[in-house]
Design a protein around this motif. Structure first.
Motif, mmCIF file in Angstrom:
data_model
loop_
_atom_site.group_PDB
_atom_site.id
_atom_site.type_symbol
_atom_site.label_atom_id
_atom_site.label_comp_id
_atom_site.label_asym_id
_atom_site.label_seq_id
_atom_site.Cartn_x
_atom_site.Cartn_y
_atom_site.Cartn_z
ATOM 1 N N ILE A 111 8.594 6.284 5.537
ATOM 2 C CA ILE A 111 8.759 7.645 5.005
ATOM 3 C C ILE A 111 7.459 8.120 4.362
ATOM 4 O O ILE A 111 7.115 9.308 4.437
ATOM 5 C CB ILE A 111 9.952 7.710 4.008
ATOM 6 N N LEU A 112 6.720 7.185 3.741
ATOM 7 C CA LEU A 112 5.437 7.553 3.135
ATOM 8 C C LEU A 112 4.438 7.972 4.206
ATOM 9 O O LEU A 112 3.746 8.981 4.085
ATOM 10 C CB LEU A 112 4.867 6.368 2.354
ATOM 11 N N GLY A 169 11.062 2.123 3.979
ATOM 12 C CA GLY A 169 10.479 2.517 2.696
ATOM 13 C C GLY A 169 9.022 2.930 2.847
ATOM 14 O O GLY A 169 8.550 3.855 2.183
ATOM 15 N N THR A 170 8.298 2.239 3.726
ATOM 16 C CA THR A 170 6.902 2.581 3.997
ATOM 17 C C THR A 170 6.806 3.695 5.034
ATOM 18 O O THR A 170 5.957 4.575 4.935
ATOM 19 C CB THR A 170 6.156 1.332 4.514
ATOM 20 N N ASP A 226 0.845 -1.190 0.000
ATOM 21 C CA ASP A 226 0.000 0.000 0.000
ATOM 22 C C ASP A 226 0.884 1.244 0.000
ATOM 23 O O ASP A 226 1.931 1.263 0.645
ATOM 24 C CB ASP A 226 -0.890 0.022 1.266
ATOM 25 N N LYS A 227 0.452 2.250 -0.747
ATOM 26 C CA LYS A 227 1.202 3.514 -0.772
ATOM 27 C C LYS A 227 0.347 4.658 -0.273
ATOM 28 O O LYS A 227 0.826 5.746 -0.036
ATOM 29 C CB LYS A 227 1.643 3.845 -2.202
ATOM 30 N N ASP A 228 -0.941 4.424 -0.182
ATOM 31 C CA ASP A 228 -1.868 5.494 0.162
ATOM 32 C C ASP A 228 -2.399 5.279 1.567
ATOM 33 O O ASP A 228 -3.139 4.335 1.820
ATOM 34 C CB ASP A 228 -3.019 5.530 -0.847
ATOM 35 N N LYS A 267 1.977 14.407 7.715
ATOM 36 C CA LYS A 267 2.111 15.872 7.691
ATOM 37 C C LYS A 267 1.020 16.477 6.804
ATOM 38 O O LYS A 267 0.397 17.462 7.170
ATOM 39 C CB LYS A 267 3.494 16.269 7.156
ATOM 40 N N ASP A 268 0.805 15.857 5.635
ATOM 41 C CA ASP A 268 -0.226 16.358 4.719
ATOM 42 C C ASP A 268 -1.603 16.328 5.369
ATOM 43 O O ASP A 268 -2.439 17.190 5.103
ATOM 44 C CB ASP A 268 -0.274 15.510 3.436
ATOM 45 N N GLU A 295 13.590 16.034 7.171
ATOM 46 C CA GLU A 295 12.147 15.811 7.221
ATOM 47 C C GLU A 295 11.748 14.683 8.181
ATOM 48 O O GLU A 295 10.594 14.603 8.574
ATOM 49 C CB GLU A 295 11.561 15.568 5.832
ATOM 50 N N GLN A 321 15.982 7.662 2.786
ATOM 51 C CA GLN A 321 14.762 7.924 2.022
ATOM 52 C C GLN A 321 14.354 9.391 2.047
ATOM 53 O O GLN A 321 13.433 9.792 1.348
ATOM 54 C CB GLN A 321 13.603 7.087 2.598
ATOM 55 N N ASN A 329 5.324 11.427 5.644
ATOM 56 C CA ASN A 329 4.981 12.586 4.817
ATOM 57 C C ASN A 329 3.478 12.763 4.663
ATOM 58 O O ASN A 329 2.981 13.888 4.669
ATOM 59 C CB ASN A 329 5.641 12.458 3.442
ATOM 60 N N GLN A 330 2.771 11.637 4.538
ATOM 61 C CA GLN A 330 1.324 11.762 4.378
ATOM 62 C C GLN A 330 0.666 12.207 5.684
ATOM 63 O O GLN A 330 -0.383 12.846 5.667
ATOM 64 C CB GLN A 330 0.728 10.447 3.868
ATOM 65 N N ALA A 341 14.169 13.390 1.388
ATOM 66 C CA ALA A 341 14.370 14.149 0.156
ATOM 67 C C ALA A 341 15.705 14.885 0.192
ATOM 68 O O ALA A 341 16.150 15.319 1.253
ATOM 69 C CB ALA A 341 13.227 15.142 -0.025
#
Lengths: 410, 294
Positions: free
Chosen positions: A264-265, A261-262, A236-238, A271-272, A299, A291, A268-269, A293
């Protein structure tokens, strides 16, 4: 029309040829790695005889690791640590005057290959003890064999509970999955004064589930309220939906035990989604800085994870290890290397104390282990699992910083 | 309010599915091939974008270039792998498509390794709508607008231009179209070019949304987009769009309302909806039931 189809047929043939070559190249590299034992001394016929070892002959220690394949990054890291320790011991005169011959076989992270490799180590090389395996599943398979043979086995990095339950002669150096979850809950309560926590974990991964369950159980014990518990599945990425739900629940922290790898997603999400609380995780977070940026290396700052050791640890044993490792391999060791290193030193010390290469004597000596290692002070409990401190790392200014060490309670 | 935010989350995800689904549906409409490599073309688009951008080109130049390059890759794949099989059985073409999918995944894994790569981020430069405690990123809105815009453009192209007319003709009857003087090969190439360009668009939106790409990133969205295309009625452009958005919304809202520990059932719910739709309307939501001409 005919010429055209002929041309495309040739093109197709060419493509097929290139593919075949690629396959062949991939196949060729594998047996080379499996058959060549990476030892200082080449395997000679003399090693294969069953003659009792005399006092000046080397002590043969076996190693199992995935040196190729999908999990080879862990296998190579662990094996590099072990090799370094063996070199150090041999340079210092070996064990009771005898050199160590370390024979490592590649098992590609596969259970069946691991068992085959184990049989080769026992029958072909007459090993007196085994360092390995690296990942949990093949480790369990090998531990069953080792338990049958009574062969002293020490797994540097296999975290699944079942590994050491196979027999009294099976030990490990790393802490277990539940240890990390429990310790992080303690840290959240005592150091971060958390009262409300949220958890998001990968429901299709035993590691992630194990950490999350232990964290939740201990958090409830300590009076931390779990305001939201969310799951996702492999690949899953979302995570926006889950994180939006979590943000609405208003937790103090979010426990997200997965691989970097997961992570970091999720970071960031979160924070969004307006979820600006510290994230906590397990040793899978080690590597998160690879990972981040390029234009924002900080971050991942302000988040915490449990780990086996910290490169920022000032203690001389850690710093000496870092220096020696970087001198030999020209890279910063990940925790798998530190565990592989400690495993070799613990085993060598046990053989030295045992004063012989008798299996039972070595196992008895391993049980008496009281060792100050790179990954902390280690003793073994009745299952052969280590009692040792867990390091809590915070990401500060784009670097890992050791915050505290907490002893495992089991 | 929370519901509205979750709806936007679903729409953002759905927009990406929809763009990929458009490519699936176009290719299926023309050559009756389920192009399983289509999701991987999205991956190719993502890596090309990243590669061109990190080689120093400015973003507004790198991204269009990547879209063109992905488009050409799609055309090349059709030319090399599918055209020789145009008259072979459909099964052969399908298996070839799976082969191309594996080839692309593994080639990119060898080239760029399986470690995920960071995609450049633009969300810091974009505004965020804050409504109470909820936040809606401008990126989400942009993604949805982009997808809808491209679908409208594509529909206008198919229904308003000579090329589009030729495309519809080929879709209806390839042999008859050929007899009417339509260059079928060129139309098919054009279809693959447009479909692949849309996949590249989806890749860029995906990259900006999730900021991480890897060689297997196309697999799951590829399958989801295929479901979206079937859900909406395969071969129908607005159907692909509708299917994509529906899928995204269903996925997102299921995750939002499922009790703790069951959010991973979202995919199961998606498939359940597909099964129900196919039971009652086998040609998809917008599909017309046609009788096979004998």
């Amino acid at each position: 029309m005919k010429a055209k189809s002929k041309a495309s047929r040739w093109l197709a043939a060419l493509l097929t040829g290139v593919l075949m070559l690629g396959l062949l190249a991939a196949c060729q590299s594998t047996p080379a790695a499996t058959t060549a034992p990476t030892t200082k001394a080449a395997a000679t016929e003399a090693d294969k005889t069953d003659a009792p070892a005399s006092d000046d002959e080397p002590i043969v220690i076996g190693g199992l690791a995935p040196l190729t394949g999908g999990v080879s990054v862990y296998g190579i890291a662990s094996d590099n640590g072990t090799q370094l320790a063996i070199d150090e011991i041999n340079a210092a005169g070996g064990i009771n005057g005898r050199q160590i011959k370390y024979v490592v076989l590649d098992e590609q992270g596969d259970e069946e290959q691991a068992v085959t490799a184990y049989d080769r180590l026992v029958n072909e090389y007459n090993i007196v003890a085994l360092i390995g395996d690296v990942t949990s599943k093949p480790s369990i398979a090998v531990a069953q064999r080792a338990a049958r043979d009574g062969l002293p086995m020490i797994a540097p990095t296999a975290t699944a509970a079942d590994v050491t339950l196979q027999g009294k002669n099976v030990f490990r150096v790393c802490f277990l999955d539940p240890d990390q979850g429990r310790t992080m809950a303690d840290f959240a309560k005592n150091n971060l004064n958390v009262t409300k926590a949220a958890v998001i974990h990968n429901a299709s991964d035993d590691y992630s589930v194990g950490l999350a369950e232990a964290f939740i159980a201990q958090a409830k014990e300590l009076g931390i309220e779990i305001v939201s518990e969310q799951t996702y599945v492999q690949d899953d990425k979302d995570f926006r939906t889950q994180l939006t739900t979590i943000a609405a629940a208003g937790p103090d922290i979010l426990y997200a035990p997965d691989y970097y790898g997961t992570d970091i997603l999720i970071l960031n999400q979160a924070k969004d989604a307006g979820l600006n609380v510290p994230l906590l995780g397990g040793d899978g977070w080690d590597g998160i800085l690879t990972q981040t940026a390029e234009d924002n290396p900080k971050e991942a700052d302000g988040n915490y994870f449990t780990n086996h050791y910290a490169t920022s640890d000032e203690s001389p044993i850690v710093q000496d290890f870092l220096k020696a490792f970087e001198a030999k391999y020209n890279e910063v060791p990940i925790s798998f290397s530190a565990l592989g290193y400690d495993a070799a030193h613990i085993l060598a010390a046990a053989i030295e104390r045992a004063g012989s290469t008798d299996k039972d004597a070595i196992v008895a000596a391993l049980n008496q282990t009281d060792y100050e290692g790179v990954t902390g002070h280690i003793t073994f409990d009745e299952n052969g699992d280590p009692l040792k401190p867990i390091s809590i790392i915070e990401v500060v200014d784009g670097a890992y910083k050791l915050i505290t060490k907490i002893d495992i309670e089991r | 309010m929370l519901f509205f935010v979750q709806l936007i989350n679903g729409l953002q995800l759905g927009a990406i599915y929809a763009l990929v689904a458009l490519g699936y549906t176009m290719v299926y409409g023309i050559v009756k091939l389920i192009n399983f490599a289509h999701g991987d073309l999205m991956m190719v688009g993502a890596y090309l974008s990243l590669f061109l951008y990190s080689s120093g080109l400015p973003l507004y130049f790198a991204l269009p270039l990547a879209i063109v390059a992905t488009s050409l890759t799609g055309v090349l794949i059709e030319r090399v792998a599918y055209r020789p099989l145009r008259n072979a059985s459909r099964l052969s073409a399908l298996i070839t498509a799976i082969g191309i999918s594996l080839l692309l995944q593994n080639a990119f894994m060898i080239l760029f390794s399986s470690t995920p790569r960071r995609f450049p981020s633009v969300s810091e430069q974009l505004p965020v709508f804050v409504i109470g405690t909820n936040r809606i990123s401008f990126m989400a809105v942009l993604t949805v607008l982009f997808a809808v815009g491209l679908m409208l453009l594509l529909t206008a192209f198919v229904h308003g231009t000579r090329m589009g007319k030729a495309m519809r003709a080929v879709s209806e009857d390839m042999r008859a179209a050929q007899l009417m003087g339509i260059n079928v090969n060129r139309i098919i190439s054009l279809t693959f070019a447009i479909g692949s360009a849309l996949a590249a668009f989806a890749a860029i939106l995906y990259g900006f949304s999730f900021q991480q790409i890897d060689p297997y990133m196309g697999a799951m969205p590829g399958i989801k987009a295929f479901i979206a295309a079937v859900l909406g009625g395969i071969g129908i452009l607005p159907g692909a769009m509708l299917g994509g958005f529906l899928l995204g919304i269903i996925e997102s809202l299921t995750k939002a309302v499922m009790p703790a520990g069951y959010t991973q059932l979202a995919d199961a719910v998606v498939f359940l909806v597909l099964i129900l739709v196919l039971l009652f309307k086998p040609s998809g939501l917008l599909g017309q039931t046609t009788r096979e001409k004998v």
